[in-house]
Enzyme design. Structure first.
Site, mmCIF file in Angstrom:
data_model
loop_
_atom_site.group_PDB
_atom_site.id
_atom_site.type_symbol
_atom_site.label_atom_id
_atom_site.label_comp_id
_atom_site.label_asym_id
_atom_site.label_seq_id
_atom_site.Cartn_x
_atom_site.Cartn_y
_atom_site.Cartn_z
ATOM 1 C CB CYS A 76 -0.915 -0.006 1.229
ATOM 2 S SG CYS A 76 -1.904 1.503 1.410
ATOM 3 C CB CYS A 226 -4.857 3.491 -4.940
ATOM 4 S SG CYS A 226 -4.071 1.865 -5.010
#
EC number: 5.1.1.7
Length: 284
Positions: A76, A226
């Protein structure tokens, strides 16, 4: 009743509940269900998931990420920037450049510090994985998935797929404001051609160094940003001749901007902010 202390942080609006596992103890069997509970905006704290900052045998810290549906992710980008900020500001590291362990390998973080606070973080996300088997994706015999025909519910699209330690598929659109994020996104996320599921990105090319971007994240749905997806979008854009290698590309996400470079050496570098929202105690 059990409890743990937490810090809520975000990178461009992509928020997670961060737990310092150097100080807290949570049974492994409860991590998935707790991620679901703390993420709930009505009955929990409200976030895109839960990230654990853990001891590591190969780096100063290790990051474990649990999505809002309870599934464990491998990487992430926004989370890495927040982990880097937390680790530096809490004295877990002294150098401004250090490694973070993830389930997809080691990544290098460099923090920018002003008056003792981390304002920006650059993450070396490593080399993108471009082979079909590395994404993974089932489909044509071609080794790479670049501008490949892709049919969904009788409609034809073109996709490019990239792994940044987690799988991404990119759709190019003419207007990001009308991108079918909430309609096409959840269908493609669970498409059987992606056996591990996939993050679904929609990209509008502004020019050769600027992209608009929206995302449907695997396990979380629509999010404000993201980081790995933005990296994948730039790699895909280079592969499709829309942006240039070794050149900074500004990616405009719903939550703000990231600067991404796919270097000639092969690594992808991501620079962006990380911010602390609040701290507290969660009871379970």
């Amino acid at each position: 009743m059990n409890k743990f202390s937490f810090t809520k942080m975000h990178g461009l609006g992509n928020s997670y509940i961060y737990v310092n596992m150097f100080e807290e103890t949570i049974p492994e069997s409860l991590l998935s269900s707790l991620a679901v509970k703390v993420s709930n905006v009505n009955t929990g704290i409200g976030a895109d998931g839960m990230i654990l900052i853990c001891p590591s045998e190969v780096a100063p810290v290790k990051m474990r990420i649990f999505n809002s549906d309870g599934s464990e992710g491998k990487n992430c980008g926004n989370g890495l920037r927040c982990v880097a900020k937390y680790a530096y500001e809490h004295g877990m590291v002294k150098d401004r450049s250090f490694f973070i362990e993830t389930l997809s390998g080691l990544v290098k973080a460099e923090v920018t510090v002003e008056n003792g606070a981390v304002t920006n973080v650059t993450i070396d996300m490593g080399k993108p994985r471009l082979k079909r088997s590395e994404i993974p994706m089932i489909g044509l015999d071609a080794e790479r998935v670049v501008a490949e025909p892709f049919e969904v519910d009788g409609k034809q699209y073109e996709i490019t797929a990239v792994s940044m330690g987690n799988p991404h598929v990119i759709f190019y659109v003419d207007d990001i404001t009308t991108a079918p994020v909430t309609t096409l996104g959840p269908i493609v996320e669970k498409d059987e051609r992606f056996p591990e599921g996939v993050n679904v990105e929609f990209v509008e090319v502004v020019n050769d160094h600027e992209l608009h971007f929206r995302v449907w994240e695997r396990g979380s749905g629509v999010t404000q940003a993201c980081g790995t997806g933005a990296c994948a979008a730039v790699v895909a854009s280079v592969l499709n001749g829309k942006t240039a290698r070794n050149k900074e590309t500004v990616v405009h996400l719903a939550g703000g901007d990231l600067i991404i470079t796919w270097t000639d050496e092969g690594n992808v570098r991501m620079t962006g902010p990380a911010e602390t929202i609040c701290t507290g105690v969660y009871y379970y």
